[in-house]
Design a protein around this motif. Structure first.
Motif, short mmCIF file in Angstrom:
data_model
loop_
_atom_site.label_atom_id
_atom_site.label_comp_id
_atom_site.label_asym_id
_atom_site.label_seq_id
_atom_site.Cartn_x
_atom_site.Cartn_y
_atom_site.Cartn_z
N SER A 121 -1.08 4.14 0.26
CA SER A 121 -2.11 5.07 0.70
C SER A 121 -1.72 5.71 2.03
O SER A 121 -1.35 5.00 2.99
CB SER A 121 -3.45 4.34 0.86
N ASP B 269 -3.39 4.31 5.23
CA ASP B 269 -2.96 3.08 5.89
C ASP B 269 -1.80 3.41 6.81
O ASP B 269 -0.68 3.68 6.36
CB ASP B 269 -2.56 2.02 4.85
N ASN C 171 0.21 -3.68 11.42
CA ASN C 171 -0.28 -3.20 10.13
C ASN C 171 -1.70 -3.72 9.95
O ASN C 171 -1.91 -4.89 9.63
CB ASN C 171 0.61 -3.70 9.00
N ALA D 248 0.46 -7.71 5.35
CA ALA D 248 -0.92 -7.33 5.64
C ALA D 248 -1.41 -8.00 6.91
O ALA D 248 -1.22 -9.20 7.11
CB ALA D 248 -1.82 -7.70 4.46
N ALA E 281 -3.78 -2.94 7.62
CA ALA E 281 -4.24 -2.82 6.24
C ALA E 281 -4.32 -4.19 5.56
O ALA E 281 -3.74 -5.17 6.02
CB ALA E 281 -3.31 -1.90 5.47
N ASP E 282 -5.00 -4.21 4.42
CA ASP E 282 -5.12 -5.44 3.63
C ASP E 282 -3.91 -5.66 2.74
O ASP E 282 -3.85 -6.69 2.04
CB ASP E 282 -6.39 -5.38 2.76
N THR F 79 0.82 -1.20 0.00
CA THR F 79 0.00 0.00 0.00
C THR F 79 0.85 1.25 0.00
O THR F 79 1.89 1.32 0.66
CB THR F 79 -0.95 0.02 1.21
#
Length: 490
Positions: free
Chosen positions: A28, A31, A60, A102, A62-63, A26
């Motif tokens: 982003s 995240d 973390n 992730a 996030a995916d 990621t």
């Protein structure tokens, strides 16, 4: 031609794989990393000595995986903190090339090693451990601590009259000995931190005279926490204790706090016509063995707290003893503790040790068992002295008709007995044991006021007694509760 096609195909596959790898991370800014702790507090530690290792997790949520190109201490190489992230040491206070898969995590290890600033006052050791993700988002964990300079004492033998007085603590690394004929004086506010297996032996005289605002402190030198919110200082056996040898007389302790040793105070046999020790307004607390152990000695203890021993709070063999307005309570919480509040006898093995006097006035003797007072008179030496008196005391022992018990109050009311005598309540999780008196305790108002007026019109905390013409047993005067908290069963 086939070789050219192979290289073109291989290059295309590599580019495709690279694109797929980039898409699995990621970028982003939404995240962000999540920390198991946003602040690590190291309290106050000795300068020049490293602390225990602390740890926390970085998550973390996030995916996709998150790359972390930089983790740094804001002070860089000048930071007093040392950090290891997932096996990588932050050389010079910075390192990079980290990533977290992730919904995965990594662990951070760190300790504080403060520089010695040669200061009497604690020096702040604050820093921030900053994490920068590939998206450029920075987040940090605050690191808070203080370094305290100390005077280190090693193999000190006091052979002439000596005064220890300093706003800076003393760290006793092995032993502190007061030789015969010498007097060691500890001024108000003196703090002695003893290393493991270190202790004090007094063959001369000790005067440790603190005040309510500046007590004399004797404790172990292991700082910080063993577990979360449970300090090493609450664990017994951190150092040895204080021994008064056979040649030691005229010792005086006032406003002393002596705790968390292997034992508290040991008094060797002596001439009972001379005072071995007078102790007032003091605390001896939380030891593996006996809190006060005396053998054929002359001892006076007043307005003091003697509590929580794996052995006995008071282990007395022969001697001449007086206790006025004392709180003696054994609620030792650790495995192996089988002692009581008071154990006394006129024999020790094969030795005949007459109990010339054992007097408790306006005191509390209690603990977690049903009988906290053990007295044994030798069947062989019945002609030897075995004199005891408990006057206006709260006693956790089976009720008995005995001329040695004068105006007793028996600690047997299930609603207020034993640990319910005290407020705030004992905290077994943090190992905090207050012994200030609950206003519903049966110790309230039972003291002999003539003794109170003559000896201790104020309690150990300086609060006046006799304001209503009555006084409470023990070293603490109870204070009234607000109406909403007045139910003793709560």
């Amino acid at each position: 031609m086939r070789r050219l096609l192979f290289y073109l195909l291989a290059g295309w596959l590599c580019c495709l794989t690279g694109c797929m790898d980039d898409e699995s991370y990621t970028l982003s800014p939404n995240d962000v990393l999540v920390f198991s702790r946003d602040t690590l507090s190291f309290d106050t530690v000795f300068s020049g000595q490293p602390t225990n290792t602390y740890t926390f997790e970085v998550y973390n949520p996030a995916d996709k995986a998150i790359r972390i190109p930089e983790i740094r201490l804001e002070q860089g190489a000048a930071s007093p903190y040392r950090v290891n992230v997932d096996g990588t040491f932050l050389e010079g206070g910075t390192a990079g090339g980290f990533e977290i898969a992730a919904r995965d995590s990594m662990r951070v290890f760190l300790f504080l090693h403060p520089r010695d600033e040669d200061s009497d006052l604690p020096v702040a050791c604050h820093d921030r451990l900053v994490f920068r993700t590939e998206a450029g988002v920075e987040s940090a964990v605050e690191l808070l601590g203080y370094g305290q300079s100390v005077y280190r004492l090693k193999g000190l033998v006091v052979e002439t009259d000596t005064l220890l007085a300093s706003a800076r603590p003393f760290q006793v690394l092995d032993s502190l000995v007061v030789a015969p004929g010498a007097t060691l004086t500890l001024a108000p506010g003196t703090r002695l931190y003893f290393h493991a297996d270190a202790g004090m032996r007094v063959d001369g005289t000790l005067w440790a005279v603190g005040t309510l605002e500046e007590p004399v402190l004797m404790r172990g030198d292991r700082l910080g926490n063993m577990f979360t919110e449970q300090s090493y200082d609450a664990i017994p056996g951190q150092w040895q204790g204080v021994t008064f040898g056979e040649s030691s007389y005229d010792n005086y302790l006032s406003y002393c706090d002596i705790h968390s040793g292997t034992y508290g105070l040991r008094l060797d046999s002596c001439d009972m016509s001379r005072t071995k020790l007078e102790m007032e307004n003091s605390i001896v607390h939380n030891v593996v063995g006996h809190a006060i152990e005396a053998r054929s000695a002359r001892l006076f203890v007043g307005n003091s707290q003697v509590t929580n021993a794996g052995g006995d709070c008071l282990h007395l063999r022969g001697g001449h003893y007086t206790f006025v307005h004392c709180t003696v309570g054994n609620f030792y919480p650790f495995a192996g503790g089988k002692g009581v509040a008071l154990d006394f006898s006129n024999i020790d093995g094969e030795s005949r040790l007459p109990v010339e006097q054992l007097a408790f006035v306006n005191s509390i003797l209690t603990g977690s068992s049903s009988d906290e007072i053990m007295g044994y008179q030798s069947d062989r030496y019945t002609e030897d002295a075995f004199r005891y008196i408990f006057m206006n005391c709260l006693l956790n022992t089976p009720e008995v008709e005995d001329a040695g018990y004068v105006n007793p109050t028996w600690d047997k009311d299930e609603e207020t007995a034993r640990e319910k005598n005290f407020l705030p309540a004992h905290d077994l999780d943090k190992l905090i044991f207050p012994f200030t008196l609950h206003p519903a305790s049966r110790a309230v108002g039972i003291a002999d006021t003539e003794w109170t007026a003559a000896y201790y019109p104020n309690d150990r905390l300086g609060r006046p007694r006799l304001t209503d013409g009555k006084a409470d047993a023990g070293c603490y005067e109870a204070e009234p509760l607000p109406e909403a908290e007045s139910d003793p069963a709560q």
